[in-house]
Design a protein around this motif. Structure first.
Motif, mmCIF file in Angstrom:
data_model
loop_
_atom_site.group_PDB
_atom_site.id
_atom_site.type_symbol
_atom_site.label_atom_id
_atom_site.label_comp_id
_atom_site.label_asym_id
_atom_site.label_seq_id
_atom_site.Cartn_x
_atom_site.Cartn_y
_atom_site.Cartn_z
ATOM 1 N N THR A 28 -0.332 -0.854 -4.839
ATOM 2 C CA THR A 28 -1.654 -0.267 -4.970
ATOM 3 C C THR A 28 -1.874 0.842 -3.951
ATOM 4 N N THR A 29 -3.048 1.440 -4.011
ATOM 5 C CA THR A 29 -3.452 2.488 -3.077
ATOM 6 C C THR A 29 -4.703 2.044 -2.325
ATOM 7 N N ASP A 30 -5.099 2.813 -1.318
ATOM 8 C CA ASP A 30 -6.289 2.462 -0.538
ATOM 9 C C ASP A 30 -7.544 2.465 -1.405
ATOM 10 N N GLU A 41 -8.122 3.103 8.018
ATOM 11 C CA GLU A 41 -7.235 2.739 6.920
ATOM 12 C C GLU A 41 -6.431 1.493 7.263
ATOM 13 N N ARG A 55 -9.609 -1.298 -2.104
ATOM 14 C CA ARG A 55 -10.653 -1.338 -1.068
ATOM 15 C C ARG A 55 -11.522 -2.576 -1.238
ATOM 16 N N PHE A 91 0.828 -1.207 0.000
ATOM 17 C CA PHE A 91 0.000 0.000 0.000
ATOM 18 C C PHE A 91 0.868 1.266 0.000
ATOM 19 N N ARG A 133 -6.998 -7.412 4.213
ATOM 20 C CA ARG A 133 -6.748 -8.138 2.959
ATOM 21 C C ARG A 133 -6.063 -9.467 3.200
ATOM 22 N N ASN A 190 2.701 -2.093 4.456
ATOM 23 C CA ASN A 190 2.430 -0.654 4.478
ATOM 24 C C ASN A 190 3.709 0.073 4.082
ATOM 25 N N VAL A 216 0.482 -8.260 3.888
ATOM 26 C CA VAL A 216 0.172 -6.891 3.474
ATOM 27 C C VAL A 216 1.325 -6.022 3.957
ATOM 28 N N ARG A 236 -6.668 -2.167 5.333
ATOM 29 C CA ARG A 236 -5.464 -2.736 4.737
ATOM 30 C C ARG A 236 -5.169 -4.105 5.337
ATOM 31 N N LYS A 280 0.649 5.731 -0.296
ATOM 32 C CA LYS A 280 -0.199 6.903 -0.102
ATOM 33 C C LYS A 280 -0.317 7.720 -1.387
#
Length: 450
Positions: free
Chosen positions: A286-288, A313, A292, A236, A320, A304, A302, A317, A238
């Motif tokens: 990917t992004t949030d 958030e 989603r 993930f 998943r 960050n 996952v 995340r 930002k």
């Protein structure tokens, strides 16, 4: 539950419904408006699919709308619903933004009983009179905490207002937000709240770890994590710019990674997700927004890359991985300041954050360190190497002896200093010799003349 559902449940290997599936089935089949709150990966899609399909009439036109926040989630939901709808001879169509409108219009001509789509595209089709809503009996708002924010809230309300006044509403979310407590105010109907987040035990054993890595070294850390056997991860970001920079670097370095962003065409996004699900790529950047609610079976981890700024958030995340009883881990990258802020953010949650280090192709809680003895041995060797490297070649044959003042004379006698060889003649002496040679030659000439 319908007999067709029970048989399909057994065929899929399920023994009993999850907490959210059991809790909402009765209220939804009895025409109640519901808000279903359940953890990520607890089967919310099936929870609203079964009661919603049970109320539809085959061949009677579009009767159910399902709103999703992204193209990927709309396609994912439509596939799940289509699997159950065929048991009741019902048709499901997916209508999302970014896709060809003419093709979607052709699908609507087949009069599907269920339409799954993104709010913006559905509202456009309704306003263009391509999507008929006079027979709509139920609207499902999935990922309600996300859809009922900002401009999307007004779009969702506009879709609901276009339907008949007695339309049944269903809202589903993994996290609670302030607006979910005021649904009656925003939609003009009473909504029954069903929260099973404390009762649900479908999530597997998920480890939440902190890995201290500076911003400039995070790409390198992702490459190192790929050395872990059978490692795959949803990464993930930002900012989309940071994601694209990393994706470009990985492409040139032949790293097994692909990106999933909202600005890609639908075909590209579907291919990226399919490649990752089938194991052809090991990292999905990917992004949030893009990821989603995605359901990726047996996802090991996952990551960050950029830390989340809110608890919701982090929850989405983390959701998943560890789905439907599978194990997983959430790896948060950051410097000491970033990780300290994340601990403060999640202080009131049940997450147990553990600091780890990468060593020996695995993540370990033991800090790697060198023993003092090794350091003492390495340092003199390094200094000796520097001394040898900087000393002239003719000195390397004679060891350098350091002695105390009392021992200095004895040491000098035992170890005589050899004569230093000269690489180049002294230019002054050379010229001096030439001048003497010239004087001798001039004197000889003088003698011959006389």
């Amino acid at each position: 539950m319908l007999e067709q559902y029970q048989a399909h449940f057994r065929a899929l290997g399920y023994t009993e419904p999850t907490a959210i599936q059991a809790a909402v089935y009765g209220p939804m089949t009895s025409d109640q408006n519901v808000l279903g709150l359940a953890p990520t990966g607890s089967g919310k899609t099936v929870a609203f699919t079964l009661p919603a399909l049970a109320t539809l009439l085959p061949g009677d036109g579009t009767q159910l709308l399902v709103l999703e926040p992204s193209q990927e989630l709309a396609i994912q939901t439509s596939r799940v619903m289509r699997d159950w709808a065929k048991l009741l001879n019902l048709k499901v169509a997916a209508l999302t933004g970014g896709a060809n409108v003419k093709r979607q219009t052709e699908r609507l001509k087949k009069r599907p009983e269920v339409v799954v789509g993104t709010p913006g595209r559905l509202l456009n089709l309704i306003q263009d009179r391509k999507l008929k809503v006079h027979l709509i009996s139920m609207i499902i708002v999935d990922e309600a905490d996300d859809l009922l924010t900002g401009d999307t809230l007004e779009t969702v309300r506009a879709v609901a207002q276009a339907a008949p006044a007695d339309v049944q509403l269903g809202f589903f979310s993994a996290t609670d937000t302030a607006i979910l407590s005021d649904l009656g105010k925003w939609f003009g109907q009473e909504v029954t709240r069903i929260d099973v987040r404390q009762e649900d035990h479908t999530q597997g054993d998920v480890r939440h770890v902190l890995l201290q890595v500076g911003m400039g070294k995070r790409d390198q850390m992702l490459k190192r994590l790929l050395a872990v056997p059978n490692f795959r991860a949803l990464v993930f970001f930002k900012q989309t710019n940071t994601l694209k920079h990393t994706a470009t670097k990985f492409y040139h370095d032949h790293v097994s990674a692909t990106s999933l962003t909202s600005d890609l065409r639908q075909v590209q996004r579907e291919k990226a997700l399919q490649d990752f699900r089938q194991g052809r790529t090991r990292l999905l950047l990917t992004t949030d927004v893009a990821a989603r609610g995605l359901d990726i079976p047996k996802l090991p981890a996952v990551i960050n890359y950029d830390l989340p700024s809110t608890i919701n958030e982090y929850v989405h995340r983390a959701g998943r991985t560890g789905r439907m009883g599978e194990p997983g881990q959430v790896i948060s990258l950051g410097d000491d300041h970033d990780l300290r802020d994340l601990k403060k953010l999640l202080r009131e949650t049940d997450y147990d954050l553990v600091s780890v280090y990468f060593s020996g192709r695995q993540l370990t809680t033991e800090r790697p360190s060198a023993t003092p003895a090794v350091r003492a041995e390495v340092r003199p060797a390094t200094q000796a190497a520097r001394t040898v490297a900087t000393r002239p070649a003719h000195d390397s044959l004679t060891p350098t002896v350091t002695a105390s003042p009392a021992q200095a004379p004895a040491t000098h006698q035992e170890t005589p200093t050899p004569k230093k060889s000269k690489k180049h003649k002294n230019r002054h002496n050379k010229n001096k010799g030439m001048r003497k040679k010239w004087r001798d030659r001039d004197a000889q000439h003088d003698r011959e003349r006389s």
